[in-house]
Design a protein around this motif. Sequence first.
Motif, mmCIF file in Angstrom:
data_model
loop_
_atom_site.group_PDB
_atom_site.id
_atom_site.type_symbol
_atom_site.label_atom_id
_atom_site.label_comp_id
_atom_site.label_asym_id
_atom_site.label_seq_id
_atom_site.Cartn_x
_atom_site.Cartn_y
_atom_site.Cartn_z
ATOM 1 N N SER A 50 0.842 -1.203 0.000
ATOM 2 C CA SER A 50 0.000 0.000 0.000
ATOM 3 C C SER A 50 0.869 1.242 0.000
ATOM 4 O O SER A 50 1.937 1.257 0.607
ATOM 5 C CB SER A 50 -0.921 0.023 1.212
ATOM 6 O OG SER A 50 -1.883 -1.005 1.106
ATOM 7 N N SER A 54 -1.770 5.423 3.216
ATOM 8 C CA SER A 54 -3.064 4.987 2.700
ATOM 9 C C SER A 54 -3.670 3.929 3.609
ATOM 10 O O SER A 54 -2.979 3.023 4.069
ATOM 11 C CB SER A 54 -2.914 4.402 1.293
ATOM 12 O OG SER A 54 -4.161 3.900 0.845
ATOM 13 N N SER A 55 -4.971 4.041 3.855
ATOM 14 C CA SER A 55 -5.661 3.020 4.630
ATOM 15 C C SER A 55 -6.212 1.930 3.704
ATOM 16 O O SER A 55 -6.737 0.927 4.176
ATOM 17 C CB SER A 55 -6.795 3.650 5.438
ATOM 18 O OG SER A 55 -7.745 4.228 4.562
ATOM 19 N N LEU A 56 -6.095 2.126 2.396
ATOM 20 C CA LEU A 56 -6.587 1.151 1.431
ATOM 21 C C LEU A 56 -5.582 0.019 1.234
ATOM 22 O O LEU A 56 -4.376 0.225 1.370
ATOM 23 C CB LEU A 56 -6.831 1.821 0.075
ATOM 24 C CG LEU A 56 -7.858 2.945 0.040
ATOM 25 C CD1 LEU A 56 -7.897 3.576 -1.348
ATOM 26 C CD2 LEU A 56 -9.235 2.435 0.431
ATOM 27 N N SER A 81 -11.214 -0.692 1.212
ATOM 28 C CA SER A 81 -11.103 0.139 2.415
ATOM 29 C C SER A 81 -11.281 -0.747 3.649
ATOM 30 O O SER A 81 -11.775 -1.871 3.541
ATOM 31 C CB SER A 81 -12.176 1.229 2.405
ATOM 32 O OG SER A 81 -13.440 0.663 2.729
ATOM 33 N N ALA A 127 -1.454 11.085 -5.467
ATOM 34 C CA ALA A 127 -1.784 9.938 -4.615
ATOM 35 C C ALA A 127 -2.597 8.905 -5.394
ATOM 36 O O ALA A 127 -2.521 7.712 -5.110
ATOM 37 C CB ALA A 127 -2.542 10.416 -3.385
ATOM 38 N N ARG A 130 -0.237 6.278 -6.971
ATOM 39 C CA ARG A 130 0.802 5.652 -6.151
ATOM 40 C C ARG A 130 0.715 4.127 -6.155
ATOM 41 O O ARG A 130 1.736 3.445 -6.115
ATOM 42 C CB ARG A 130 0.748 6.164 -4.713
ATOM 43 C CG ARG A 130 1.061 7.638 -4.617
ATOM 44 C CD ARG A 130 2.518 7.900 -4.278
ATOM 45 N NE ARG A 130 2.932 9.249 -4.578
ATOM 46 C CZ ARG A 130 2.448 10.361 -4.036
ATOM 47 N NH1 ARG A 130 1.502 10.306 -3.135
ATOM 48 N NH2 ARG A 130 2.908 11.531 -4.396
ATOM 49 N N HIS A 131 -0.494 3.565 -6.198
ATOM 50 C CA HIS A 131 -0.597 2.104 -6.238
ATOM 51 C C HIS A 131 0.009 1.565 -7.538
ATOM 52 O O HIS A 131 0.660 0.524 -7.542
ATOM 53 C CB HIS A 131 -2.050 1.638 -6.079
ATOM 54 C CG HIS A 131 -2.903 1.959 -7.260
ATOM 55 N ND1 HIS A 131 -3.448 3.205 -7.456
ATOM 56 C CD2 HIS A 131 -3.260 1.205 -8.327
ATOM 57 C CE1 HIS A 131 -4.122 3.201 -8.602
ATOM 58 N NE2 HIS A 131 -4.022 1.993 -9.145
#
Length: 166
Positions: A50, A54-56, A81, A127, A130-131
């Motif tokens: 992650s 990020s909380s994902l 999430s 952001a 970013r993944h």
Amino acid sequence: MQRVRRLALGAMLVCVSASAQILEENPDWQESAVPPPPAFERTRLIRLESPPGSSLTFGVDPATLSVTPEGIVRYVVVASSPTGAQNVIYEGIRCSTAQTRVYARYSASGGWSQAADGDWRSLFGSAATRHALNLARAGVCTGKAAGQSASDIVRTLQSARPPGYD
């Protein structure tokens, strides 16, 4: 060792991004036709690291991963999430220019819909990309080139799973 490898890949991607901005893009380059989004299965996901802060959690379905003749890696990624909400995206990474593009988004109620914001964007831009940068660093890109084949990329991603994911 893994950290050193990731840092080296990150440095290469930075160089790719900088050179892509300096060098003029090939005016004859064209992306091959984009097929409809492939069928995906949440149970097959390979978890990705992650992005910081990020909380994902992110995972890519290995069965959806493909490499085009011009070097674009296409795949379906699922962002989840902590509350269970999920975003499913069909996108591509162009390693030669360190860019990503969203082709379509999936919703359980409406199925796939073409992305309105489907332009190529820098992997380093925001952001929201970013993944894809983490995926590029995890094995999709080797320097400015896409991995040799989808099966090679999948093997690399599977060998680099973050701790705690089986």
